[in-house]
Design a protein around this motif. Structure first.
Motif, short mmCIF file in Angstrom:
data_model
loop_
_atom_site.label_atom_id
_atom_site.label_comp_id
_atom_site.label_asym_id
_atom_site.label_seq_id
_atom_site.Cartn_x
_atom_site.Cartn_y
_atom_site.Cartn_z
N VAL A 226 -11.68 -9.21 -7.08
CA VAL A 226 -10.64 -9.26 -6.05
C VAL A 226 -9.34 -9.80 -6.63
CG1 VAL A 226 -9.96 -10.36 -3.88
CG2 VAL A 226 -12.27 -9.42 -4.15
N ILE A 227 -9.42 -10.84 -7.46
CA ILE A 227 -8.21 -11.41 -8.04
C ILE A 227 -7.57 -10.46 -9.05
CG2 ILE A 227 -7.38 -13.26 -9.56
CD1 ILE A 227 -9.27 -15.14 -8.17
N GLN A 228 -8.38 -9.71 -9.79
CA GLN A 228 -7.86 -8.80 -10.80
C GLN A 228 -7.27 -7.54 -10.20
OE1 GLN A 228 -7.85 -9.70 -14.05
NE2 GLN A 228 -6.70 -7.84 -14.59
N ALA A 229 -7.68 -7.19 -8.99
CA ALA A 229 -7.27 -5.92 -8.38
C ALA A 229 -5.76 -5.73 -8.27
CB ALA A 229 -7.93 -5.77 -7.01
N PRO A 230 -4.97 -6.72 -7.83
CA PRO A 230 -3.52 -6.49 -7.74
C PRO A 230 -2.88 -6.14 -9.08
CG PRO A 230 -4.13 -8.42 -6.47
CD PRO A 230 -5.34 -8.02 -7.26
N LEU A 424 -2.14 -10.55 0.02
CA LEU A 424 -0.72 -10.89 0.03
C LEU A 424 0.02 -10.19 -1.10
CD1 LEU A 424 1.53 -12.52 1.34
CD2 LEU A 424 0.88 -14.48 -0.07
N ALA A 425 -0.58 -10.17 -2.30
CA ALA A 425 0.03 -9.48 -3.43
C ALA A 425 0.10 -7.98 -3.16
CB ALA A 425 -0.75 -9.75 -4.70
N GLY A 426 -0.96 -7.41 -2.59
CA GLY A 426 -0.96 -5.98 -2.30
C GLY A 426 0.07 -5.59 -1.26
N SER A 430 3.37 -3.17 -1.73
CA SER A 430 3.67 -2.04 -0.85
C SER A 430 5.11 -2.10 -0.33
CB SER A 430 2.69 -2.03 0.32
OG SER A 430 2.97 -0.98 1.22
N ASN A 431 5.55 -3.30 0.04
CA ASN A 431 6.92 -3.46 0.53
C ASN A 431 7.94 -3.21 -0.58
OD1 ASN A 431 5.92 -4.12 3.04
ND2 ASN A 431 6.05 -6.33 2.71
N LEU A 432 7.61 -3.63 -1.80
CA LEU A 432 8.51 -3.38 -2.93
C LEU A 432 8.63 -1.89 -3.22
CD1 LEU A 432 7.47 -6.27 -5.35
CD2 LEU A 432 9.70 -5.99 -4.26
N ARG A 433 7.52 -1.16 -3.15
CA ARG A 433 7.57 0.29 -3.36
C ARG A 433 8.42 0.96 -2.29
NH1 ARG A 433 1.96 -0.66 -4.42
NH2 ARG A 433 1.53 -0.54 -6.69
N SER A 434 8.29 0.49 -1.06
CA SER A 434 9.11 1.05 0.04
C SER A 434 10.59 0.78 -0.19
CB SER A 434 8.67 0.44 1.37
OG SER A 434 7.32 0.75 1.66
N GLY A 442 2.82 -4.02 -9.35
CA GLY A 442 1.68 -4.90 -9.11
C GLY A 442 1.89 -6.28 -9.70
N GLU A 443 2.36 -6.33 -10.94
CA GLU A 443 2.58 -7.62 -11.60
C GLU A 443 3.70 -8.40 -10.92
OE1 GLU A 443 3.64 -9.49 -16.01
OE2 GLU A 443 3.44 -7.32 -15.76
N ILE A 444 4.77 -7.69 -10.56
CA ILE A 444 5.88 -8.36 -9.88
C ILE A 444 5.42 -8.96 -8.56
CG2 ILE A 444 8.12 -8.00 -8.76
CD1 ILE A 444 8.57 -5.72 -10.82
N ALA A 445 4.66 -8.18 -7.79
CA ALA A 445 4.19 -8.66 -6.49
C ALA A 445 3.26 -9.85 -6.64
CB ALA A 445 3.47 -7.53 -5.76
N GLN A 446 2.41 -9.82 -7.65
CA GLN A 446 1.50 -10.93 -7.87
C GLN A 446 2.25 -12.19 -8.28
OE1 GLN A 446 -1.67 -9.99 -10.59
NE2 GLN A 446 -3.09 -11.43 -9.64
#
Length: 505
Positions: A226-230, A424-426, A430-434, A442-446
């Motif tokens: 779960v932690i690695q997924a973002p 929260l990271a995911g 999604s908001n950043l892509r929008s 993914g890294e930025i969001a995390q």
């Protein structure tokens, strides 16, 4: 904590010369555990600024502690029964002190993660051994008062912890919080160990090692996936392999426990609907309350740029009610069933979560009412669930029920934190892509989700800090909607499964 509180074979005839000093020692050890839990979260932004580290490594600062703490609770309780409650308590506190001191010299975030996992091992042994030791020193109403003090100590630690940790980080740096924990743990050893007697369960037949290994393995693989997924993506081979391995080990654990002569987890307890209902209460409070102890400081310090002291002061509104509301909940059960009190509390917490999501960045006093409502609402089931864990099953199964409940509570906190951090990271990604982001989203969001805004901004030069903060706040609001929904479903379960159950007096 598998010691059977109802089994007279577990109680020696001779008591310690001063059992109240033994209790004080265990309470000191218990006080440092919530400090360690909240301290890692408040210190994470400062650690990131000082040592760098990847977003995943920063996430593990808290999760590593919670993973070993939660997964080894039942194991530590079984070891205490077999090898001695004093021995496991003293060994656990000594391990905690050792790793706390080592953390003050850590030179990388990866090293901090490993040492925090070691801290969790010590914490599990200290809490399981200490709780079992208290059960041997007190009987009847004195025992109930002793365990009530233990719960109140946790509440006190949650209440004062954020302020104390914030002050230490701002005045002396993040390493000081680990040294403070080491000092408190050392005091527990000095005052308690010489005055504790050794007790064992004469009927202990050994440890369920297959159960221990499969249970710890499934929690570890699930949390890692779960932690690695973002960072890697939910469909990456690493994440799919980790989550599939967790499912496989869950199946192994169930088979092992069904066949074991003395299982770590008696699956027969789940035939009692009310027992299932009690297990849902700590899970509910994880998503309604506990995860905010980690996520909210990261938002206040890392994203909004507040000082650690200011964040700690604001967190009092969330954790402070835990000092008094559990007492109120116990008194309310004179007129209402425990299930109704707990369910009403969860509904109140769900309302507070929706309210919190609507608070904009930079708001000061506007944050206080919603998190105060959350703390008050979560405090109602929090004050009842420990007592309920032994009243909803037959008396002869109370010891196992207590062990299962404490494992559910602590392990559930680690799992919930991993899920919420990933969500929260995911949502931020999604908001950043929008908003038009394309590279390394993914890294930025995390990075943003862990409060590491400077490194996130460096990875996204096309976005100013305001855009990153706005993406995070949108994700935070969406997260509170999900947490509120989980809390409301849990409230319905409490009304349904526990509506007619009386709480502990």
């Amino acid at each position: 904590m598998t010691a059977d509180l109802q089994d007279p074979t577990n109680v020696a005839t001779a008591k310690s010369p001063n059992p109240h000093l033994v209790l004080a020692s265990v309470l000191l050890a218990a006080l440092v555990l919530p400090l360690s839990f909240t301290g890692g979260a408040i210190a994470t932004p400062a650690i990131g600024r000082d040592l760098g580290g990847t977003a995943t490594e920063l996430t593990w600062i808290t999760n590593a502690f919670m993973l070993t703490f939660g997964s080894l609770m039942m194991t530590a309780g079984a070891l205490a029964d077999q090898y001695g409650r004093k021995r496991i308590f003293v060994g656990g506190v000594a391990l905690f002190v050792f790793f706390s001191v080592a953390l003050t010299f850590a030179a990388s975030v990866a090293m901090i993660d490993l040492l925090r996992a070691g801290q969790g091992v010590g914490a599990a042994a200290a809490l399981a051994g200490g709780s079992a030791a208290i059960a041997q020193e007190f009987e009847g109403h004195a025992r109930l008062r002793a365990f009530s003090l233990l719960g109140a100590t946790f509440g006190l630690g949650l209440a004062v912890g954020p302020v104390m940790v914030g002050w230490l980080v701002e005045m002396f740096g993040w390493r000081s919080i680990f040294m403070a924990g080491a000092i408190i743990g050392a005091l527990a050893l000095v005052f308690g160990a010489p005055r504790m007697r050794e007790t064992r369960d004469p009927d202990a037949v050994g440890l369920d090692w297959p159960g221990v290994v499969s249970f710890t393995g499934l929690l570890s693989l699930f949390t890692f996936g779960v932690i690695q997924a973002p960072e890697s993506g939910w469909i990456s081979p690493l994440v799919i392999g980790s989550l599939s391995g967790a499912v496989a080990l869950l199946a192994v654990f169930i088979v092992v426990e069904r066949r074991a002569a003395r299982p770590m987890l008696d699956l027969g307890l789940f035939r009692y609907p009310r027992f299932v209902g009690v297990q849902l209460l700590p899970i509910a409070t994880c998503y309604a309350y506990v995860v905010l102890l980690i996520v909210l400081p990261l938002r206040l310090v890392g994203v909004e740029g507040r000082s650690e002291i200011d964040a700690g002061l604001l967190m009092i509104a969330l954790s402070g009610p835990m000092v008094v509301v559990p007492w109120l909940a116990a008194n309310l059960t004179r007129w209402l069933s425990a299930g109704v009190v707990a369910g009403v509390g969860l509904v109140i917490a769900a309302i507070g979560l929706l309210w919190l999501g609507a608070v904009p960045a930079g708001a000061n006093l506007a944050l206080v009412p919603p998190i105060l409502v959350i703390g008050f609402g979560a405090g109602l089931p929090w004050g009842l669930m420990d007592g309920l864990s032994v009243t909803v099953v037959p008396k002869e199964r109370a010891g196992m029920a207590t062990g299962v409940f404490n494992t559910t509570k602590v392990a559930g906190e680690g799992v919930a934190l991993a899920i919420v951090s990933a969500a929260l990271a995911g949502l931020t990604a999604s908001n950043l892509r929008s908003a038009g982001a394309a590279d390394r989203v993914g890294e930025i969001a995390q990075r943003v989700a862990t409060g590491d805004l400077p490194h996130a901004a460096a990875l996204a030069p096309a976005f100013d800090r305001a855009a990153l903060i706005q993406s995070y706040l949108g994700a935070f609001q969406q997260l509170t909607w999900g947490l509120s929904a989980i809390t409301l479903v849990s409230a319905i379960a409490a009304f349904t499964l526990l509506g007619r159950v009386k709480g502990e007096p």
